[in-house]
Design an enzyme around this catalytic site. Sequence first.
Site, PDB file in Angstrom:
ATOM      1  N   ASP A 270       0.868  -1.183   0.000  1.00 40.12           N
ATOM      2  CA  ASP A 270       0.000   0.000   0.000  1.00 40.12           C
ATOM      3  C   ASP A 270       0.898   1.225   0.000  1.00 40.12           C
ATOM      4  O   ASP A 270       2.020   1.184   0.506  1.00 40.12           O
ATOM      5  CB  ASP A 270      -0.908   0.016   1.239  1.00 40.12           C
ATOM      6  CG  ASP A 270      -2.165   0.840   1.014  1.00 40.12           C
ATOM      7  OD1 ASP A 270      -3.254   0.244   0.932  1.00 40.12           O
ATOM      8  OD2 ASP A 270      -2.061   2.080   0.883  1.00 40.12           O
TER       9      ASP A 270
ATOM     10  N   ASP B  53      10.995 -10.444  -3.036  1.00 39.52           N
ATOM     11  CA  ASP B  53      11.244 -11.528  -3.980  1.00 39.52           C
ATOM     12  C   ASP B  53      11.797 -12.761  -3.269  1.00 39.52           C
ATOM     13  O   ASP B  53      12.397 -13.595  -3.907  1.00 39.52           O
ATOM     14  CB  ASP B  53      12.181 -11.061  -5.094  1.00 39.52           C
ATOM     15  CG  ASP B  53      13.491 -10.536  -4.558  1.00 39.52           C
ATOM     16  OD1 ASP B  53      14.242  -9.933  -5.322  1.00 39.52           O
ATOM     17  OD2 ASP B  53      13.762 -10.734  -3.346  1.00 39.52           O
ATOM     18  N   VAL B  54      11.574 -12.819  -1.968  1.00 36.63           N
ATOM     19  CA  VAL B  54      12.055 -14.001  -1.265  1.00 36.63           C
ATOM     20  C   VAL B  54      10.976 -15.079  -1.198  1.00 36.63           C
ATOM     21  O   VAL B  54      11.212 -16.175  -0.717  1.00 36.63           O
ATOM     22  CB  VAL B  54      12.522 -13.672   0.171  1.00 36.63           C
ATOM     23  CG1 VAL B  54      13.681 -12.697   0.160  1.00 36.63           C
ATOM     24  CG2 VAL B  54      11.372 -13.134   1.014  1.00 36.63           C
TER      25      VAL B  54
ATOM     26  N   SER C  86     -15.080  -3.340 -10.495  1.00 39.25           N
ATOM     27  CA  SER C  86     -16.243  -2.623  -9.935  1.00 39.25           C
ATOM     28  C   SER C  86     -17.411  -2.821 -10.873  1.00 39.25           C
ATOM     29  O   SER C  86     -17.238  -3.091 -12.074  1.00 39.25           O
ATOM     30  CB  SER C  86     -15.921  -1.126  -9.824  1.00 39.25           C
ATOM     31  OG  SER C  86     -17.091  -0.395  -9.502  1.00 39.25           O
TER      32      SER C  86
ATOM     33  N   TYR D 186     -13.146   6.699 -13.579  1.00 41.52           N
ATOM     34  CA  TYR D 186     -13.218   5.491 -12.746  1.00 41.52           C
ATOM     35  C   TYR D 186     -13.789   4.323 -13.554  1.00 41.52           C
ATOM     36  O   TYR D 186     -13.243   3.212 -13.538  1.00 41.52           O
ATOM     37  CB  TYR D 186     -14.075   5.780 -11.513  1.00 41.52           C
ATOM     38  CG  TYR D 186     -14.124   4.651 -10.528  1.00 41.52           C
ATOM     39  CD1 TYR D 186     -12.989   4.274  -9.818  1.00 41.52           C
ATOM     40  CD2 TYR D 186     -15.301   3.956 -10.290  1.00 41.52           C
ATOM     41  CE1 TYR D 186     -13.022   3.239  -8.906  1.00 41.52           C
ATOM     42  CE2 TYR D 186     -15.344   2.922  -9.373  1.00 41.52           C
ATOM     43  CZ  TYR D 186     -14.212   2.565  -8.688  1.00 41.52           C
ATOM     44  OH  TYR D 186     -14.243   1.531  -7.778  1.00 41.52           O
TER      45      TYR D 186
ATOM     46  N   LYS E 186     -11.847   0.812 -14.526  1.00 35.67           N
ATOM     47  CA  LYS E 186     -12.336  -0.493 -14.074  1.00 35.67           C
ATOM     48  C   LYS E 186     -12.725  -1.390 -15.252  1.00 35.67           C
ATOM     49  O   LYS E 186     -12.568  -2.610 -15.179  1.00 35.67           O
ATOM     50  CB  LYS E 186     -13.511  -0.296 -13.111  1.00 35.67           C
ATOM     51  CG  LYS E 186     -13.093   0.343 -11.786  1.00 35.67           C
ATOM     52  CD  LYS E 186     -12.108  -0.523 -11.033  1.00 35.67           C
ATOM     53  CE  LYS E 186     -11.726   0.062  -9.682  1.00 35.67           C
ATOM     54  NZ  LYS E 186     -10.816  -0.795  -8.905  1.00 35.67           N
TER      55      LYS E 186
ATOM     56  N   VAL F  48     -19.370  -0.607  -1.439  1.00 36.29           N
ATOM     57  CA  VAL F  48     -18.908  -1.389  -0.292  1.00 36.29           C
ATOM     58  C   VAL F  48     -18.631  -0.401   0.839  1.00 36.29           C
ATOM     59  O   VAL F  48     -18.119   0.699   0.587  1.00 36.29           O
ATOM     60  CB  VAL F  48     -17.622  -2.181  -0.634  1.00 36.29           C
ATOM     61  CG1 VAL F  48     -17.227  -3.083   0.539  1.00 36.29           C
ATOM     62  CG2 VAL F  48     -17.810  -2.997  -1.905  1.00 36.29           C
TER      63      VAL F  48
ATOM     64  N   THR G 287     -16.633   1.158   2.915  1.00 33.57           N
ATOM     65  CA  THR G 287     -15.219   1.436   3.232  1.00 33.57           C
ATOM     66  C   THR G 287     -14.992   2.946   3.175  1.00 33.57           C
ATOM     67  O   THR G 287     -15.844   3.697   2.670  1.00 33.57           O
ATOM     68  CB  THR G 287     -14.266   0.785   2.193  1.00 33.57           C
ATOM     69  OG1 THR G 287     -14.345   1.545   0.976  1.00 33.57           O
ATOM     70  CG2 THR G 287     -14.615  -0.667   1.918  1.00 33.57           C
TER      71      THR G 287
HETATM   72  N1  LIG Z   1     -15.818   0.803  -1.618  1.00 38.64           N
HETATM   73  C1  LIG Z   1     -16.558   0.675  -2.715  1.00 38.64           C
HETATM   74  O1  LIG Z   1     -17.722   1.097  -2.759  1.00 38.64           O
HETATM   75  C2  LIG Z   1     -15.981  -0.045  -3.916  1.00 38.64           C
HETATM   76  C3  LIG Z   1     -16.879  -0.538  -4.878  1.00 38.64           C
HETATM   77  C4  LIG Z   1     -16.367  -1.207  -5.992  1.00 38.64           C
HETATM   78  C5  LIG Z   1     -14.997  -1.353  -6.133  1.00 38.64           C
HETATM   79  N2  LIG Z   1     -14.161  -0.848  -5.205  1.00 38.64           N
HETATM   80  C6  LIG Z   1     -12.725  -1.025  -5.402  1.00 38.64           C
HETATM   81  O2  LIG Z   1     -12.212  -1.732  -4.315  1.00 38.64           O
HETATM   82  C7  LIG Z   1     -10.833  -1.440  -4.204  1.00 38.64           C
HETATM   83  C8  LIG Z   1     -10.517  -1.182  -2.755  1.00 38.64           C
HETATM   84  O3  LIG Z   1     -11.256  -0.044  -2.367  1.00 38.64           O
HETATM   85  P1  LIG Z   1     -11.744   0.179  -0.888  1.00 38.64           P
HETATM   86  O4  LIG Z   1     -13.195   0.410  -0.952  1.00 38.64           O
HETATM   87  O5  LIG Z   1     -11.207  -0.872  -0.009  1.00 38.64           O
HETATM   88  O6  LIG Z   1     -11.050   1.595  -0.614  1.00 38.64           O
HETATM   89  P2  LIG Z   1     -10.065   2.103   0.515  1.00 38.64           P
HETATM   90  O7  LIG Z   1      -9.857   3.532   0.198  1.00 38.64           O
HETATM   91  O8  LIG Z   1     -10.569   1.710   1.844  1.00 38.64           O
HETATM   92  O9  LIG Z   1      -8.720   1.281   0.228  1.00 38.64           O
HETATM   93  C9  LIG Z   1      -7.959   1.518  -0.921  1.00 38.64           C
HETATM   94  C10 LIG Z   1      -6.504   1.307  -0.566  1.00 38.64           C
HETATM   95  O10 LIG Z   1      -5.731   1.492  -1.765  1.00 38.64           O
HETATM   96  C11 LIG Z   1      -4.566   2.202  -1.408  1.00 38.64           C
HETATM   97  N3  LIG Z   1      -4.024   2.892  -2.560  1.00 38.64           N
HETATM   98  C12 LIG Z   1      -4.594   3.888  -3.263  1.00 38.64           C
HETATM   99  N4  LIG Z   1      -3.761   4.296  -4.223  1.00 38.64           N
HETATM  100  C13 LIG Z   1      -2.637   3.553  -4.123  1.00 38.64           C
HETATM  101  C14 LIG Z   1      -1.415   3.527  -4.838  1.00 38.64           C
HETATM  102  N5  LIG Z   1      -1.167   4.391  -5.831  1.00 38.64           N
HETATM  103  N6  LIG Z   1      -0.485   2.614  -4.483  1.00 38.64           N
HETATM  104  C15 LIG Z   1      -0.711   1.763  -3.451  1.00 38.64           C
HETATM  105  N7  LIG Z   1      -1.845   1.754  -2.729  1.00 38.64           N
HETATM  106  C16 LIG Z   1      -2.802   2.648  -3.064  1.00 38.64           C
HETATM  107  C17 LIG Z   1      -5.032   3.185  -0.334  1.00 38.64           C
HETATM  108  O11 LIG Z   1      -3.952   3.696   0.432  1.00 38.64           O
HETATM  109  C18 LIG Z   1      -5.989   2.324   0.462  1.00 38.64           C
HETATM  110  O12 LIG Z   1      -5.345   1.652   1.525  1.00 38.64           O
HETATM  111  C19 LIG Z   1     -10.547  -0.268  -5.128  1.00 38.64           C
HETATM  112  O13 LIG Z   1      -9.903  -0.726  -6.287  1.00 38.64           O
HETATM  113  C20 LIG Z   1     -11.935   0.256  -5.461  1.00 38.64           C
HETATM  114  O14 LIG Z   1     -11.978   0.843  -6.729  1.00 38.64           O
HETATM  115  C21 LIG Z   1     -14.614  -0.206  -4.079  1.00 38.64           C
END
Ligand SMILES: NC(=O)c1ccc[n+]([C@@H]2O[C@H](COP(=O)([O-])OP(=O)(O)OC[C@H]3O[C@@H](n4cnc5c(N)ncnc54)[C@H](O)[C@@H]3O)[C@@H](O)[C@H]2O)c1
Length: 232
Positions: A38, A61-62, A123, A136, A140, A169, A171
């Site tokens: 992350d 890579d271990v 998504s 977005y 996706k 979701v 979050t």
């Molecule tokens: N929450 C929703 O409603 C929902 C719905 C459909 C899809 N998604 C997808 O689910 C996935 C996870 O989302 P979430 O809801 O858990 O969101 P979240 O914001 O809780 O978690 C996303 C994580 O990705 C990390 N991140 C962002 N950019 C980054 C980068 N450049 N390099 C490394 N890490 C990075 C963030 O630091 C964070 O920890 C995403 O791809 C999102 O598009 C979410």
Amino acid sequence: MGDRFANKNALVTGAASGIGRAVAVRLAEEGARVACLDRDQAGAEATAATLGHGALVRSCDVLGGLDVLCNAAGIGRFEHFGDVSADGWREVLSVNLDGTFYVTHAALPALLEATGAIVNVASLAGLRGQAYSASYCVSKAGIVSLTKCLAVEFAKQGLRVNCVCPGGVRTPFLANFAPPAEADPELLARLNLVARLPEPEEVADTIAWLASDAASSMNGVALPMDYGTIAG
Ligand SMILES: NC(=O)c1ccc[n+]([C@@H]2O[C@H](COP(=O)([O-])OP(=O)(O)OC[C@H]3O[C@@H](n4cnc5c(N)ncnc54)[C@H](O)[C@@H]3O)[C@@H](O)[C@H]2O)c1
């Protein structure tokens, strides 16, 4: 909790929060050694600290072969298409689609060695057009396409590549999806058929299943997790 991932190695991006965090926890609970990636280093460390099983915070890579890759890192926002800047467009495409490409490309030799499985977090936005979220949706849709391309290209080698397509979701991510000013309520109402949102653990449950041998015939699937929104 089962032990479907005993003695397996997993790599989870976006592991500091939300779905990625829930996936890391779930895989570890079922026996996997999980590497947490992350950009939020402290968050990834916090996740790893809860896992045990020799969890790692950075890519490494271990690992002797990689059994599971879950690409969950992602960003997104709601905005009128006319307000999308070139930089903003590029940022969303870069993180979501290019990021999935880079990590997958780097992990591929280890995944092939272990005959592993990839589960990408796409998504519902990748399966249809949505108002106020063009960058977005395009990012996706690209992940859905990449998933299918790799599923076909590596099927004979036993690597499985699937993705989940959640609607909303519960979050921290949802905070970025506040409707823009003067959004058309009819277009917003089309986003979800029912008001309910799953918890990230429910999505992680499905991701773990797709990554497990129980889903051995599943390859190239883009699985909606949307309470039927896209069905009708
Ligand atoms: N929450 C929703 O409603 C929902 C719905 C459909 C899809 N998604 C997808 O689910 C996935 C996870 O989302 P979430 O809801 O858990 O969101 P979240 O914001 O809780 O978690 C996303 C994580 O990705 C990390 N991140 C962002 N950019 C980054 C980068 N450049 N390099 C490394 N890490 C990075 C963030 O630091 C964070 O920890 C995403 O791809 C999102 O598009 C979410």
